[in-house]
Design a protein around this motif. Structure first.
Motif, PDB file in Angstrom:
ATOM      1  N   ILE A   1       1.012  -1.009  -0.525  1.00 31.89           N
ATOM      2  CA  ILE A   1      -0.023   0.378  -0.470  1.00 31.89           C
ATOM      3  C   ILE A   1       0.840   1.440  -0.258  1.00 31.89           C
ATOM      4  CG2 ILE A   1      -1.751   1.555   1.025  1.00 31.89           C
ATOM      5  CD1 ILE A   1      -2.599  -1.459   2.451  1.00 31.89           C
ATOM      6  N   ILE A   2       1.670   1.562   1.256  1.00 32.94           N
ATOM      7  CA  ILE A   2       2.385   2.535   1.144  1.00 32.94           C
ATOM      8  C   ILE A   2       3.701   2.609   0.105  1.00 32.94           C
ATOM      9  CG2 ILE A   2       4.529   3.412   1.980  1.00 32.94           C
ATOM     10  CD1 ILE A   2       3.963   1.659   4.809  1.00 32.94           C
ATOM     11  N   TRP A   3       3.440   1.216  -1.013  1.00 33.67           N
ATOM     12  CA  TRP A   3       4.305   1.257  -2.100  1.00 33.67           C
ATOM     13  C   TRP A   3       3.569   1.990  -3.456  1.00 33.67           C
ATOM     14  CZ3 TRP A   3       9.689   2.338  -3.984  1.00 33.67           C
ATOM     15  CH2 TRP A   3       8.889   2.339  -5.128  1.00 33.67           C
ATOM     16  N   SER A   4       2.555   1.407  -3.610  1.00 33.73           N
ATOM     17  CA  SER A   4       2.112   2.350  -4.515  1.00 33.73           C
ATOM     18  C   SER A   4       1.210   3.462  -4.651  1.00 33.73           C
ATOM     19  CB  SER A   4       0.193   1.157  -3.980  1.00 33.73           C
ATOM     20  OG  SER A   4       0.356   0.010  -4.194  1.00 33.73           O
ATOM     21  N   ILE A   5       1.414   3.802  -3.159  1.00 29.23           N
ATOM     22  CA  ILE A   5       0.761   5.512  -2.938  1.00 29.23           C
ATOM     23  C   ILE A   5       1.951   6.309  -2.774  1.00 29.23           C
ATOM     24  CG2 ILE A   5       0.411   7.121  -1.147  1.00 29.23           C
ATOM     25  CD1 ILE A   5      -1.565   5.186   0.164  1.00 29.23           C
ATOM     26  N   LEU A   6       2.830   6.089  -3.053  1.00 32.88           N
ATOM     27  CA  LEU A   6       3.945   6.618  -3.604  1.00 32.88           C
ATOM     28  C   LEU A   6       4.327   6.507  -4.446  1.00 32.88           C
ATOM     29  CD1 LEU A   6       7.322   7.942  -2.433  1.00 32.88           C
ATOM     30  CD2 LEU A   6       8.134   5.704  -2.542  1.00 32.88           C
ATOM     31  N   VAL A   7       4.734   5.459  -5.775  1.00 31.65           N
ATOM     32  CA  VAL A   7       4.632   5.377  -6.459  1.00 31.65           C
ATOM     33  C   VAL A   7       4.137   5.997  -7.744  1.00 31.65           C
ATOM     34  CG1 VAL A   7       5.194   4.092  -8.787  1.00 31.65           C
ATOM     35  CG2 VAL A   7       6.015   3.597  -6.552  1.00 31.65           C
ATOM     36  N   LYS A   8       2.545   5.906  -7.468  1.00 30.17           N
ATOM     37  CA  LYS A   8       1.862   6.899  -7.920  1.00 30.17           C
ATOM     38  C   LYS A   8       1.955   8.794  -7.722  1.00 30.17           C
ATOM     39  CE  LYS A   8      -1.907   8.069  -6.138  1.00 30.17           C
ATOM     40  NZ  LYS A   8      -2.130  10.025  -4.683  1.00 30.17           N
ATOM     41  N   ASP A   9       2.570   9.051  -6.747  1.00 31.70           N
ATOM     42  CA  ASP A   9       3.119  10.893  -6.274  1.00 31.70           C
ATOM     43  C   ASP A   9       3.801  11.070  -7.197  1.00 31.70           C
ATOM     44  OD1 ASP A   9       0.899  11.031  -4.778  1.00 31.70           O
ATOM     45  OD2 ASP A   9       1.363  11.208  -3.088  1.00 31.70           O
ATOM     46  N   LEU A  10       5.014  10.487  -7.360  1.00 30.92           N
ATOM     47  CA  LEU A  10       5.679   9.734  -8.588  1.00 30.92           C
ATOM     48  C   LEU A  10       5.708  10.187  -9.605  1.00 30.92           C
ATOM     49  CD1 LEU A  10       8.476   7.736  -5.882  1.00 30.92           C
ATOM     50  CD2 LEU A  10       8.344  10.728  -5.928  1.00 30.92           C
ATOM     51  N   ARG A  11       4.428   9.430  -9.690  1.00 26.42           N
ATOM     52  CA  ARG A  11       4.484   9.125 -10.962  1.00 26.42           C
ATOM     53  C   ARG A  11       3.428  10.215 -12.035  1.00 26.42           C
ATOM     54  NH1 ARG A  11       3.042   2.798 -12.249  1.00 26.42           N
ATOM     55  NH2 ARG A  11       4.666   2.205 -12.643  1.00 26.42           N
ATOM     56  N   VAL A  12       2.746  11.108 -10.769  1.00 25.50           N
ATOM     57  CA  VAL A  12       1.877  12.641 -10.630  1.00 25.50           C
ATOM     58  C   VAL A  12       2.634  13.474 -11.250  1.00 25.50           C
ATOM     59  CG1 VAL A  12      -0.452  13.624 -10.011  1.00 25.50           C
ATOM     60  CG2 VAL A  12      -0.304  10.940  -9.971  1.00 25.50           C
ATOM     61  N   GLU A  13       3.591  13.606 -10.432  1.00 24.77           N
ATOM     62  CA  GLU A  13       4.529  14.537 -10.463  1.00 24.77           C
ATOM     63  C   GLU A  13       5.807  13.798 -11.889  1.00 24.77           C
ATOM     64  OE1 GLU A  13       5.140  17.368  -8.444  1.00 24.77           O
ATOM     65  OE2 GLU A  13       6.990  17.576  -9.391  1.00 24.77           O
ATOM     66  N   TRP A  14       5.759  13.571 -11.669  1.00 25.45           N
ATOM     67  CA  TRP A  14       6.742  12.865 -13.175  1.00 25.45           C
ATOM     68  C   TRP A  14       5.651  13.888 -14.429  1.00 25.45           C
ATOM     69  CZ3 TRP A  14      11.191  12.580 -14.871  1.00 25.45           C
ATOM     70  CH2 TRP A  14      11.982  12.689 -16.301  1.00 25.45           C
ATOM     71  N   ARG A  15       4.505  13.631 -14.621  1.00 25.41           N
ATOM     72  CA  ARG A  15       3.772  14.006 -15.915  1.00 25.41           C
ATOM     73  C   ARG A  15       3.469  15.477 -15.437  1.00 25.41           C
ATOM     74  NH1 ARG A  15      -0.537   9.072 -14.701  1.00 25.41           N
ATOM     75  NH2 ARG A  15       0.770   7.362 -15.828  1.00 25.41           N
ATOM     76  N   ASN A  16       2.914  15.499 -14.345  1.00 30.15           N
ATOM     77  CA  ASN A  16       2.783  17.731 -14.007  1.00 30.15           C
ATOM     78  C   ASN A  16       4.230  18.059 -13.950  1.00 30.15           C
ATOM     79  OD1 ASN A  16       0.612  16.614 -14.113  1.00 30.15           O
ATOM     80  ND2 ASN A  16       0.346  16.336 -11.983  1.00 30.15           N
TER      81      ASN A  16
END
Length: 247
Positions: A28-43
C-alpha cells in the motif's frame, strides 16, 4: 492500485498472517508513493514550484543581508529553514489538493486499506520532494552566501533528515485536514506553523551548532531534541490520520 494491493498474499510466497499483513502494508505504501511520483513526473508542478520558491527566499535574504557577510554563520541556518518551511507548504497543499480535485481522496478512503498506510505513503512522497528542494536550496545558499557545508556535512544531513521528517509528517496530516476546508491554502499555514514552530526552532539551533563546528554535547543534545520531537510528531500523526480521513 486497489486491485494490485488486493492481490492474494500467497502470490508473494508469505506463509504467516503477520508476514502477509506486513507485506500488504508495504504494498500500500509503495503504491501511494509511486503514484505520487508518477503524477509529479507527468505534471512537474509541485517540485518545481517548491524549488523555485525556496530559491527566491534564499536569494531575497542574501540580497537583504548583503552588507552583513560577517554574520552569515548566524543568519544562514534561519534563512535555510524559513525557505524550507515555506517551500514545504506548497508541496503539502498540492499533496491532498490534487487528490480532492480528482475525487481520489474519497476513493482512497473507501478502499479496504489501513488509513495509516496512506499517511505513510503520502508522507514519504512529501519527504522526498522536500529533501530534493532542500538540496537545491542548500546548493544555492552555498553559492550566494559563499559558505561551504562540506566540513559539517554529516552532522547537517542528520539534522536535515530528522527536521524534515517531523515537518513532513505535520505537513501531511495538516494538509489532509486543510484539504477539506474552503480556504485550504490559508488554513494549512494557520494550522501547521504554531506546532511546526518547535521543530523549526530546534532544527535552526542544531544547524547553527553544526555549522559552527560544535560537535560536543551542545550538538548531541540539539540533535537528540530534534529527533525526539520529530519522532513524537510522526507517531502522533500516524495514529491520528485515520480520524482525519473520516471527517
Amino acid at each position: 492500485m486497489v486491485l494490485w494491493i488486493s492481490r492474494p498474499s500467497s502470490a508473494w510466497g508469505l506463509c504467516g498472517p503477520s508476514g502477509r499483513v506486513a507485506m500488504n502494508n508495504l504494498k500500500i505504501i509503495w503504491s501511494i508513493l509511486v503514484k505520487d511520483l508518477r503524477v509529479e513526473w507527468r505534471n512537474r508542478e509541485t517540485l518545481a514550484s517548491m524549488c523555485v520558491f525556496g530559491l527566491l527566499i534564499v536569494f531575497l535574504f542574501n540580497f537583504a543581508f548583503e552588507n552583513a557577510r560577517e554574520e552569515t554563520l548566524r543568519l544562514l541556518p534561519a534563512v535555510l529553514w524559513v525557505a524550507i518551511a515555506f517551500a514545504g507548504v506548497l508541496g503539502f497543499n498540492r499533496s491532498f489538493a490534487s487528490e480532492r480535485e480528482n475525487s481520489c481522496l474519497e476513493g482512497m478512503t473507501l478502499a479496504p486499506v489501513d488509513p495509516s498506510m496512506i499517511f505513510v505513503g503520502k508522507m514519504l512522497a512529501n519527504l522526498l520532494f522536500l529533501g530534493i528542494a532542500e538540496v537545491v536550496m542548500a546548493f544555492a545558499a552555498a553559492l550566494w552566501f559563499n559558505f561551504s557545508f562540506l566540513p559539517a556535512l554529516s552532522q547537517l544531513l542528520l539534522v536535515a533528515f530528522f527536521g524534515t521528517l517531523g515537518y513532513a509528517a505535520l505537513g501531511t496530516i495538516f494538509g489532509a485536514i486543510a484539504a477539506n476546508t474552503r480556504m485550504r491554502e490559508v488554513m494549512l499555514t494557520i494550522l501547521q506553523f504554531p506546532i511546526a514552530f518547535w521543530i523549526l526552532m530546534l532544527s535552526i539551533d542544531s544547524t547553527s551548532n553544526a555549522m559552527r563546528g560544535n560537535s560536543g554535547s551542545d550538538w548531541v543534545g540539539g540533535i537528540a531534541r530534534v529527533a525526539g520531537i520529530s519522532v513524537v510528531f510522526t507517531v502522533a500523526s500516524f495514529l491520528l490520520f485515520e480520524y482525519v480521513l473520516e471527517e
